[in-house]
Enzyme design. Structure first.
Site, mmCIF file in Angstrom:
data_model
loop_
_atom_site.group_PDB
_atom_site.id
_atom_site.type_symbol
_atom_site.label_atom_id
_atom_site.label_comp_id
_atom_site.label_asym_id
_atom_site.label_seq_id
_atom_site.Cartn_x
_atom_site.Cartn_y
_atom_site.Cartn_z
ATOM 1 N N LYS A 44 0.839 -1.193 0.000
ATOM 2 C CA LYS A 44 0.000 0.000 0.000
ATOM 3 C C LYS A 44 0.880 1.251 0.000
ATOM 4 O O LYS A 44 1.943 1.288 0.637
ATOM 5 C CB LYS A 44 -0.920 0.004 1.227
ATOM 6 C CG LYS A 44 -2.034 1.021 1.131
ATOM 7 C CD LYS A 44 -3.096 0.821 2.202
ATOM 8 C CE LYS A 44 -4.270 1.753 1.979
ATOM 9 N NZ LYS A 44 -5.312 1.621 3.017
ATOM 10 N N ASN A 135 3.080 6.394 -7.354
ATOM 11 C CA ASN A 135 1.634 6.558 -7.432
ATOM 12 C C ASN A 135 1.309 7.939 -8.000
ATOM 13 O O ASN A 135 1.215 8.923 -7.274
ATOM 14 C CB ASN A 135 1.008 6.386 -6.043
ATOM 15 C CG ASN A 135 -0.500 6.366 -6.083
ATOM 16 O OD1 ASN A 135 -1.116 6.858 -7.018
ATOM 17 N ND2 ASN A 135 -1.116 5.807 -5.048
ATOM 18 N N CYS A 138 -3.763 8.005 -7.912
ATOM 19 C CA CYS A 138 -4.865 7.938 -6.960
ATOM 20 C C CYS A 138 -5.875 9.030 -7.323
ATOM 21 O O CYS A 138 -5.528 10.211 -7.334
ATOM 22 C CB CYS A 138 -4.370 8.124 -5.535
ATOM 23 S SG CYS A 138 -5.669 7.989 -4.289
ATOM 24 N N LYS A 176 2.742 4.307 -11.936
ATOM 25 C CA LYS A 176 1.360 3.858 -12.042
ATOM 26 C C LYS A 176 0.497 5.003 -12.547
ATOM 27 O O LYS A 176 0.412 6.058 -11.920
ATOM 28 C CB LYS A 176 0.846 3.360 -10.691
ATOM 29 C CG LYS A 176 -0.536 2.713 -10.761
ATOM 30 C CD LYS A 176 -0.904 2.066 -9.434
ATOM 31 C CE LYS A 176 -2.238 1.348 -9.494
ATOM 32 N NZ LYS A 176 -2.578 0.682 -8.215
#
Length: 366
Positions: A44, A135, A138, A176
């Site tokens: 995570k 990331n 999100c 990502k």
């Protein structure tokens, strides 16, 4: 059968990874997945200041089939990890000590500040993880801090931040990417220019799962209110497949792709691999079906390889990409096929209308 694959210098026991999110929320659940047989895990997402991360309850919403009640869509408004970075660093070290042959990828995210990104990169790298996943995708929460998709929607920011990380990273860096953009190739290519050697796609699609017609409140409802969240599960798979194929056809050949989006069984996973994914990640699928789904994933992939004569997982990757074309080319192929069929029909009529011996004589040269 050997299901291992080497990607960016990392040897995965099999191409199936836990995707970043609740399935990788701490060392215990990651260890449980490794014991079950998963080839790797993306933990995570972590940041420097967990105190700024406050999750709400409820934070999930399901979209069900009108006929069977099966979950076909899933929305979450969950944030990145709210656990202190020091705890994560200890757990990263312990995981790599206990499972040295399993790949552990750290998902990291920070505000738009070079010092913060590089500090986080150095800290996590020193814990022994195998790679980074940045990331940039999100779709909800933390956007007010210019994090997640607030970066990934802007190629210039994506390239700059990736460059900050690769400047100090000694391990592979994946980025990502968000699907909430007109052309996913643009920020992906920007990440590659910044030094990323792999692209993970896709993250969730910004959505509202529905409205409660009794209360008139959009869902999931927290104290009567909500925010748009990330949409996942099997309903997003066609969109994810399209974007993965676009990336596979548009990125440099040495850039790997980790496919994500609505994968719930081996059939789904194989589709992503045939369209260019070297690895696949499952998050919502694991949340709904549990880590033991790895048994079917591995068995299904092995059977497919045997049935189709593939000797290695790598041979599958991108095998179906050559069948993409342009609409104009499809028209030409269709016209050519019609002409060929018309010719066949004409010859069939000739054979039917004449005696077979007569027609044979016409086609004989001596």
């Amino acid at each position: 059968m050997d299901l291992s694959i080497v990607v960016n210098g990392m040897t995965f026991p099999n191409p199936f990874l836990l995707g970043s999110g609740p399935p990788g929320t701490n060392a215990r659940v990651i260890a449980k997945s490794y014991d079950a047989g998963w080839g790797g895990a993306v933990a995570k997402t972590v940041s420097l200041e967990s105190a700024k991360v406050v999750n709400v309850v409820p934070r999930y919403g399901k979209l069900r089939s009108r006929t069977s009640g099966e979950v076909i869509g899933f929305e979450n408004i969950e944030l990145i990890s709210d656990r202190p970075i020091d705890v994560w660093l200890d757990e990263f070290r312990q995981i790599k000590k206990d499972y040295p042959k399993h790949i552990l990828i750290a998902s990291i995210m920070e505000e738009f500040e070079k010092g913060r990104w590089q500090e986080l990169t150095r800290m996590v790298q020193d814990s022994g993880v195998d790679a980074f996943e940045l990331n940039f995708s999100c779709p909800h929460g933390m956007t007010e801090r210019k994090m997640g998709s607030e970066m990934g929607e802007h190629p210039d920011l994506t390239e700059e931040v990736t460059g900050w990380v690769t400047e100090v990273s000694n391990i592979p860096v994946w980025a990502k990417m968000t699907p909430n953009i007109t052309n996913i190739k643009e920020p992906s290519l920007a990440a590659v220019r910044g030094g990323a050697v792999g692209i993970s796609a896709i993250n969730t699609i910004l959505s509202v799962i529905g409205v409660d017609l009794n209360t008139l409140r959009p869902m999931p409802t927290v104290e009567g209110h909500t925010v748009p969240g990330g949409y996942s599960s099997q309903a997003v798979r066609p969109i994810a497949l399209r974007m993965v194929s676009q990336l596979a056809l548009g990125l440099p050949q040495d850039v790997s792709i980790s496919g994500i989006g609505g994968i719930e069984n081996s059939h789904d996973a194989i589709e992503f691999m045939l369209l260019g994914s070297s690895t696949v990640q499952l998050c919502t699928g694991v949340m709904l079906h549990g880590v033991k789904m790895i048994d079917e994933l591995k068995a299904g992939l092995e059977k497919f390889m045997v049935d189709k004569g593939f000797n290695s997982v790598q041979e599958l990757v991108g095998k179906s990409l050559s069948y993409f074309s342009t609409h104009m080319d499809l028209v030409q192929k269709m016209k050519a096929a019609k002409r060929a069929k018309a010719g066949e029909a004409s010859r069939d009529n000739e054979w039917a209308q004449k005696d077979i011996t007569e027609k044979t004589a016409e086609l004989t040269s001596n």
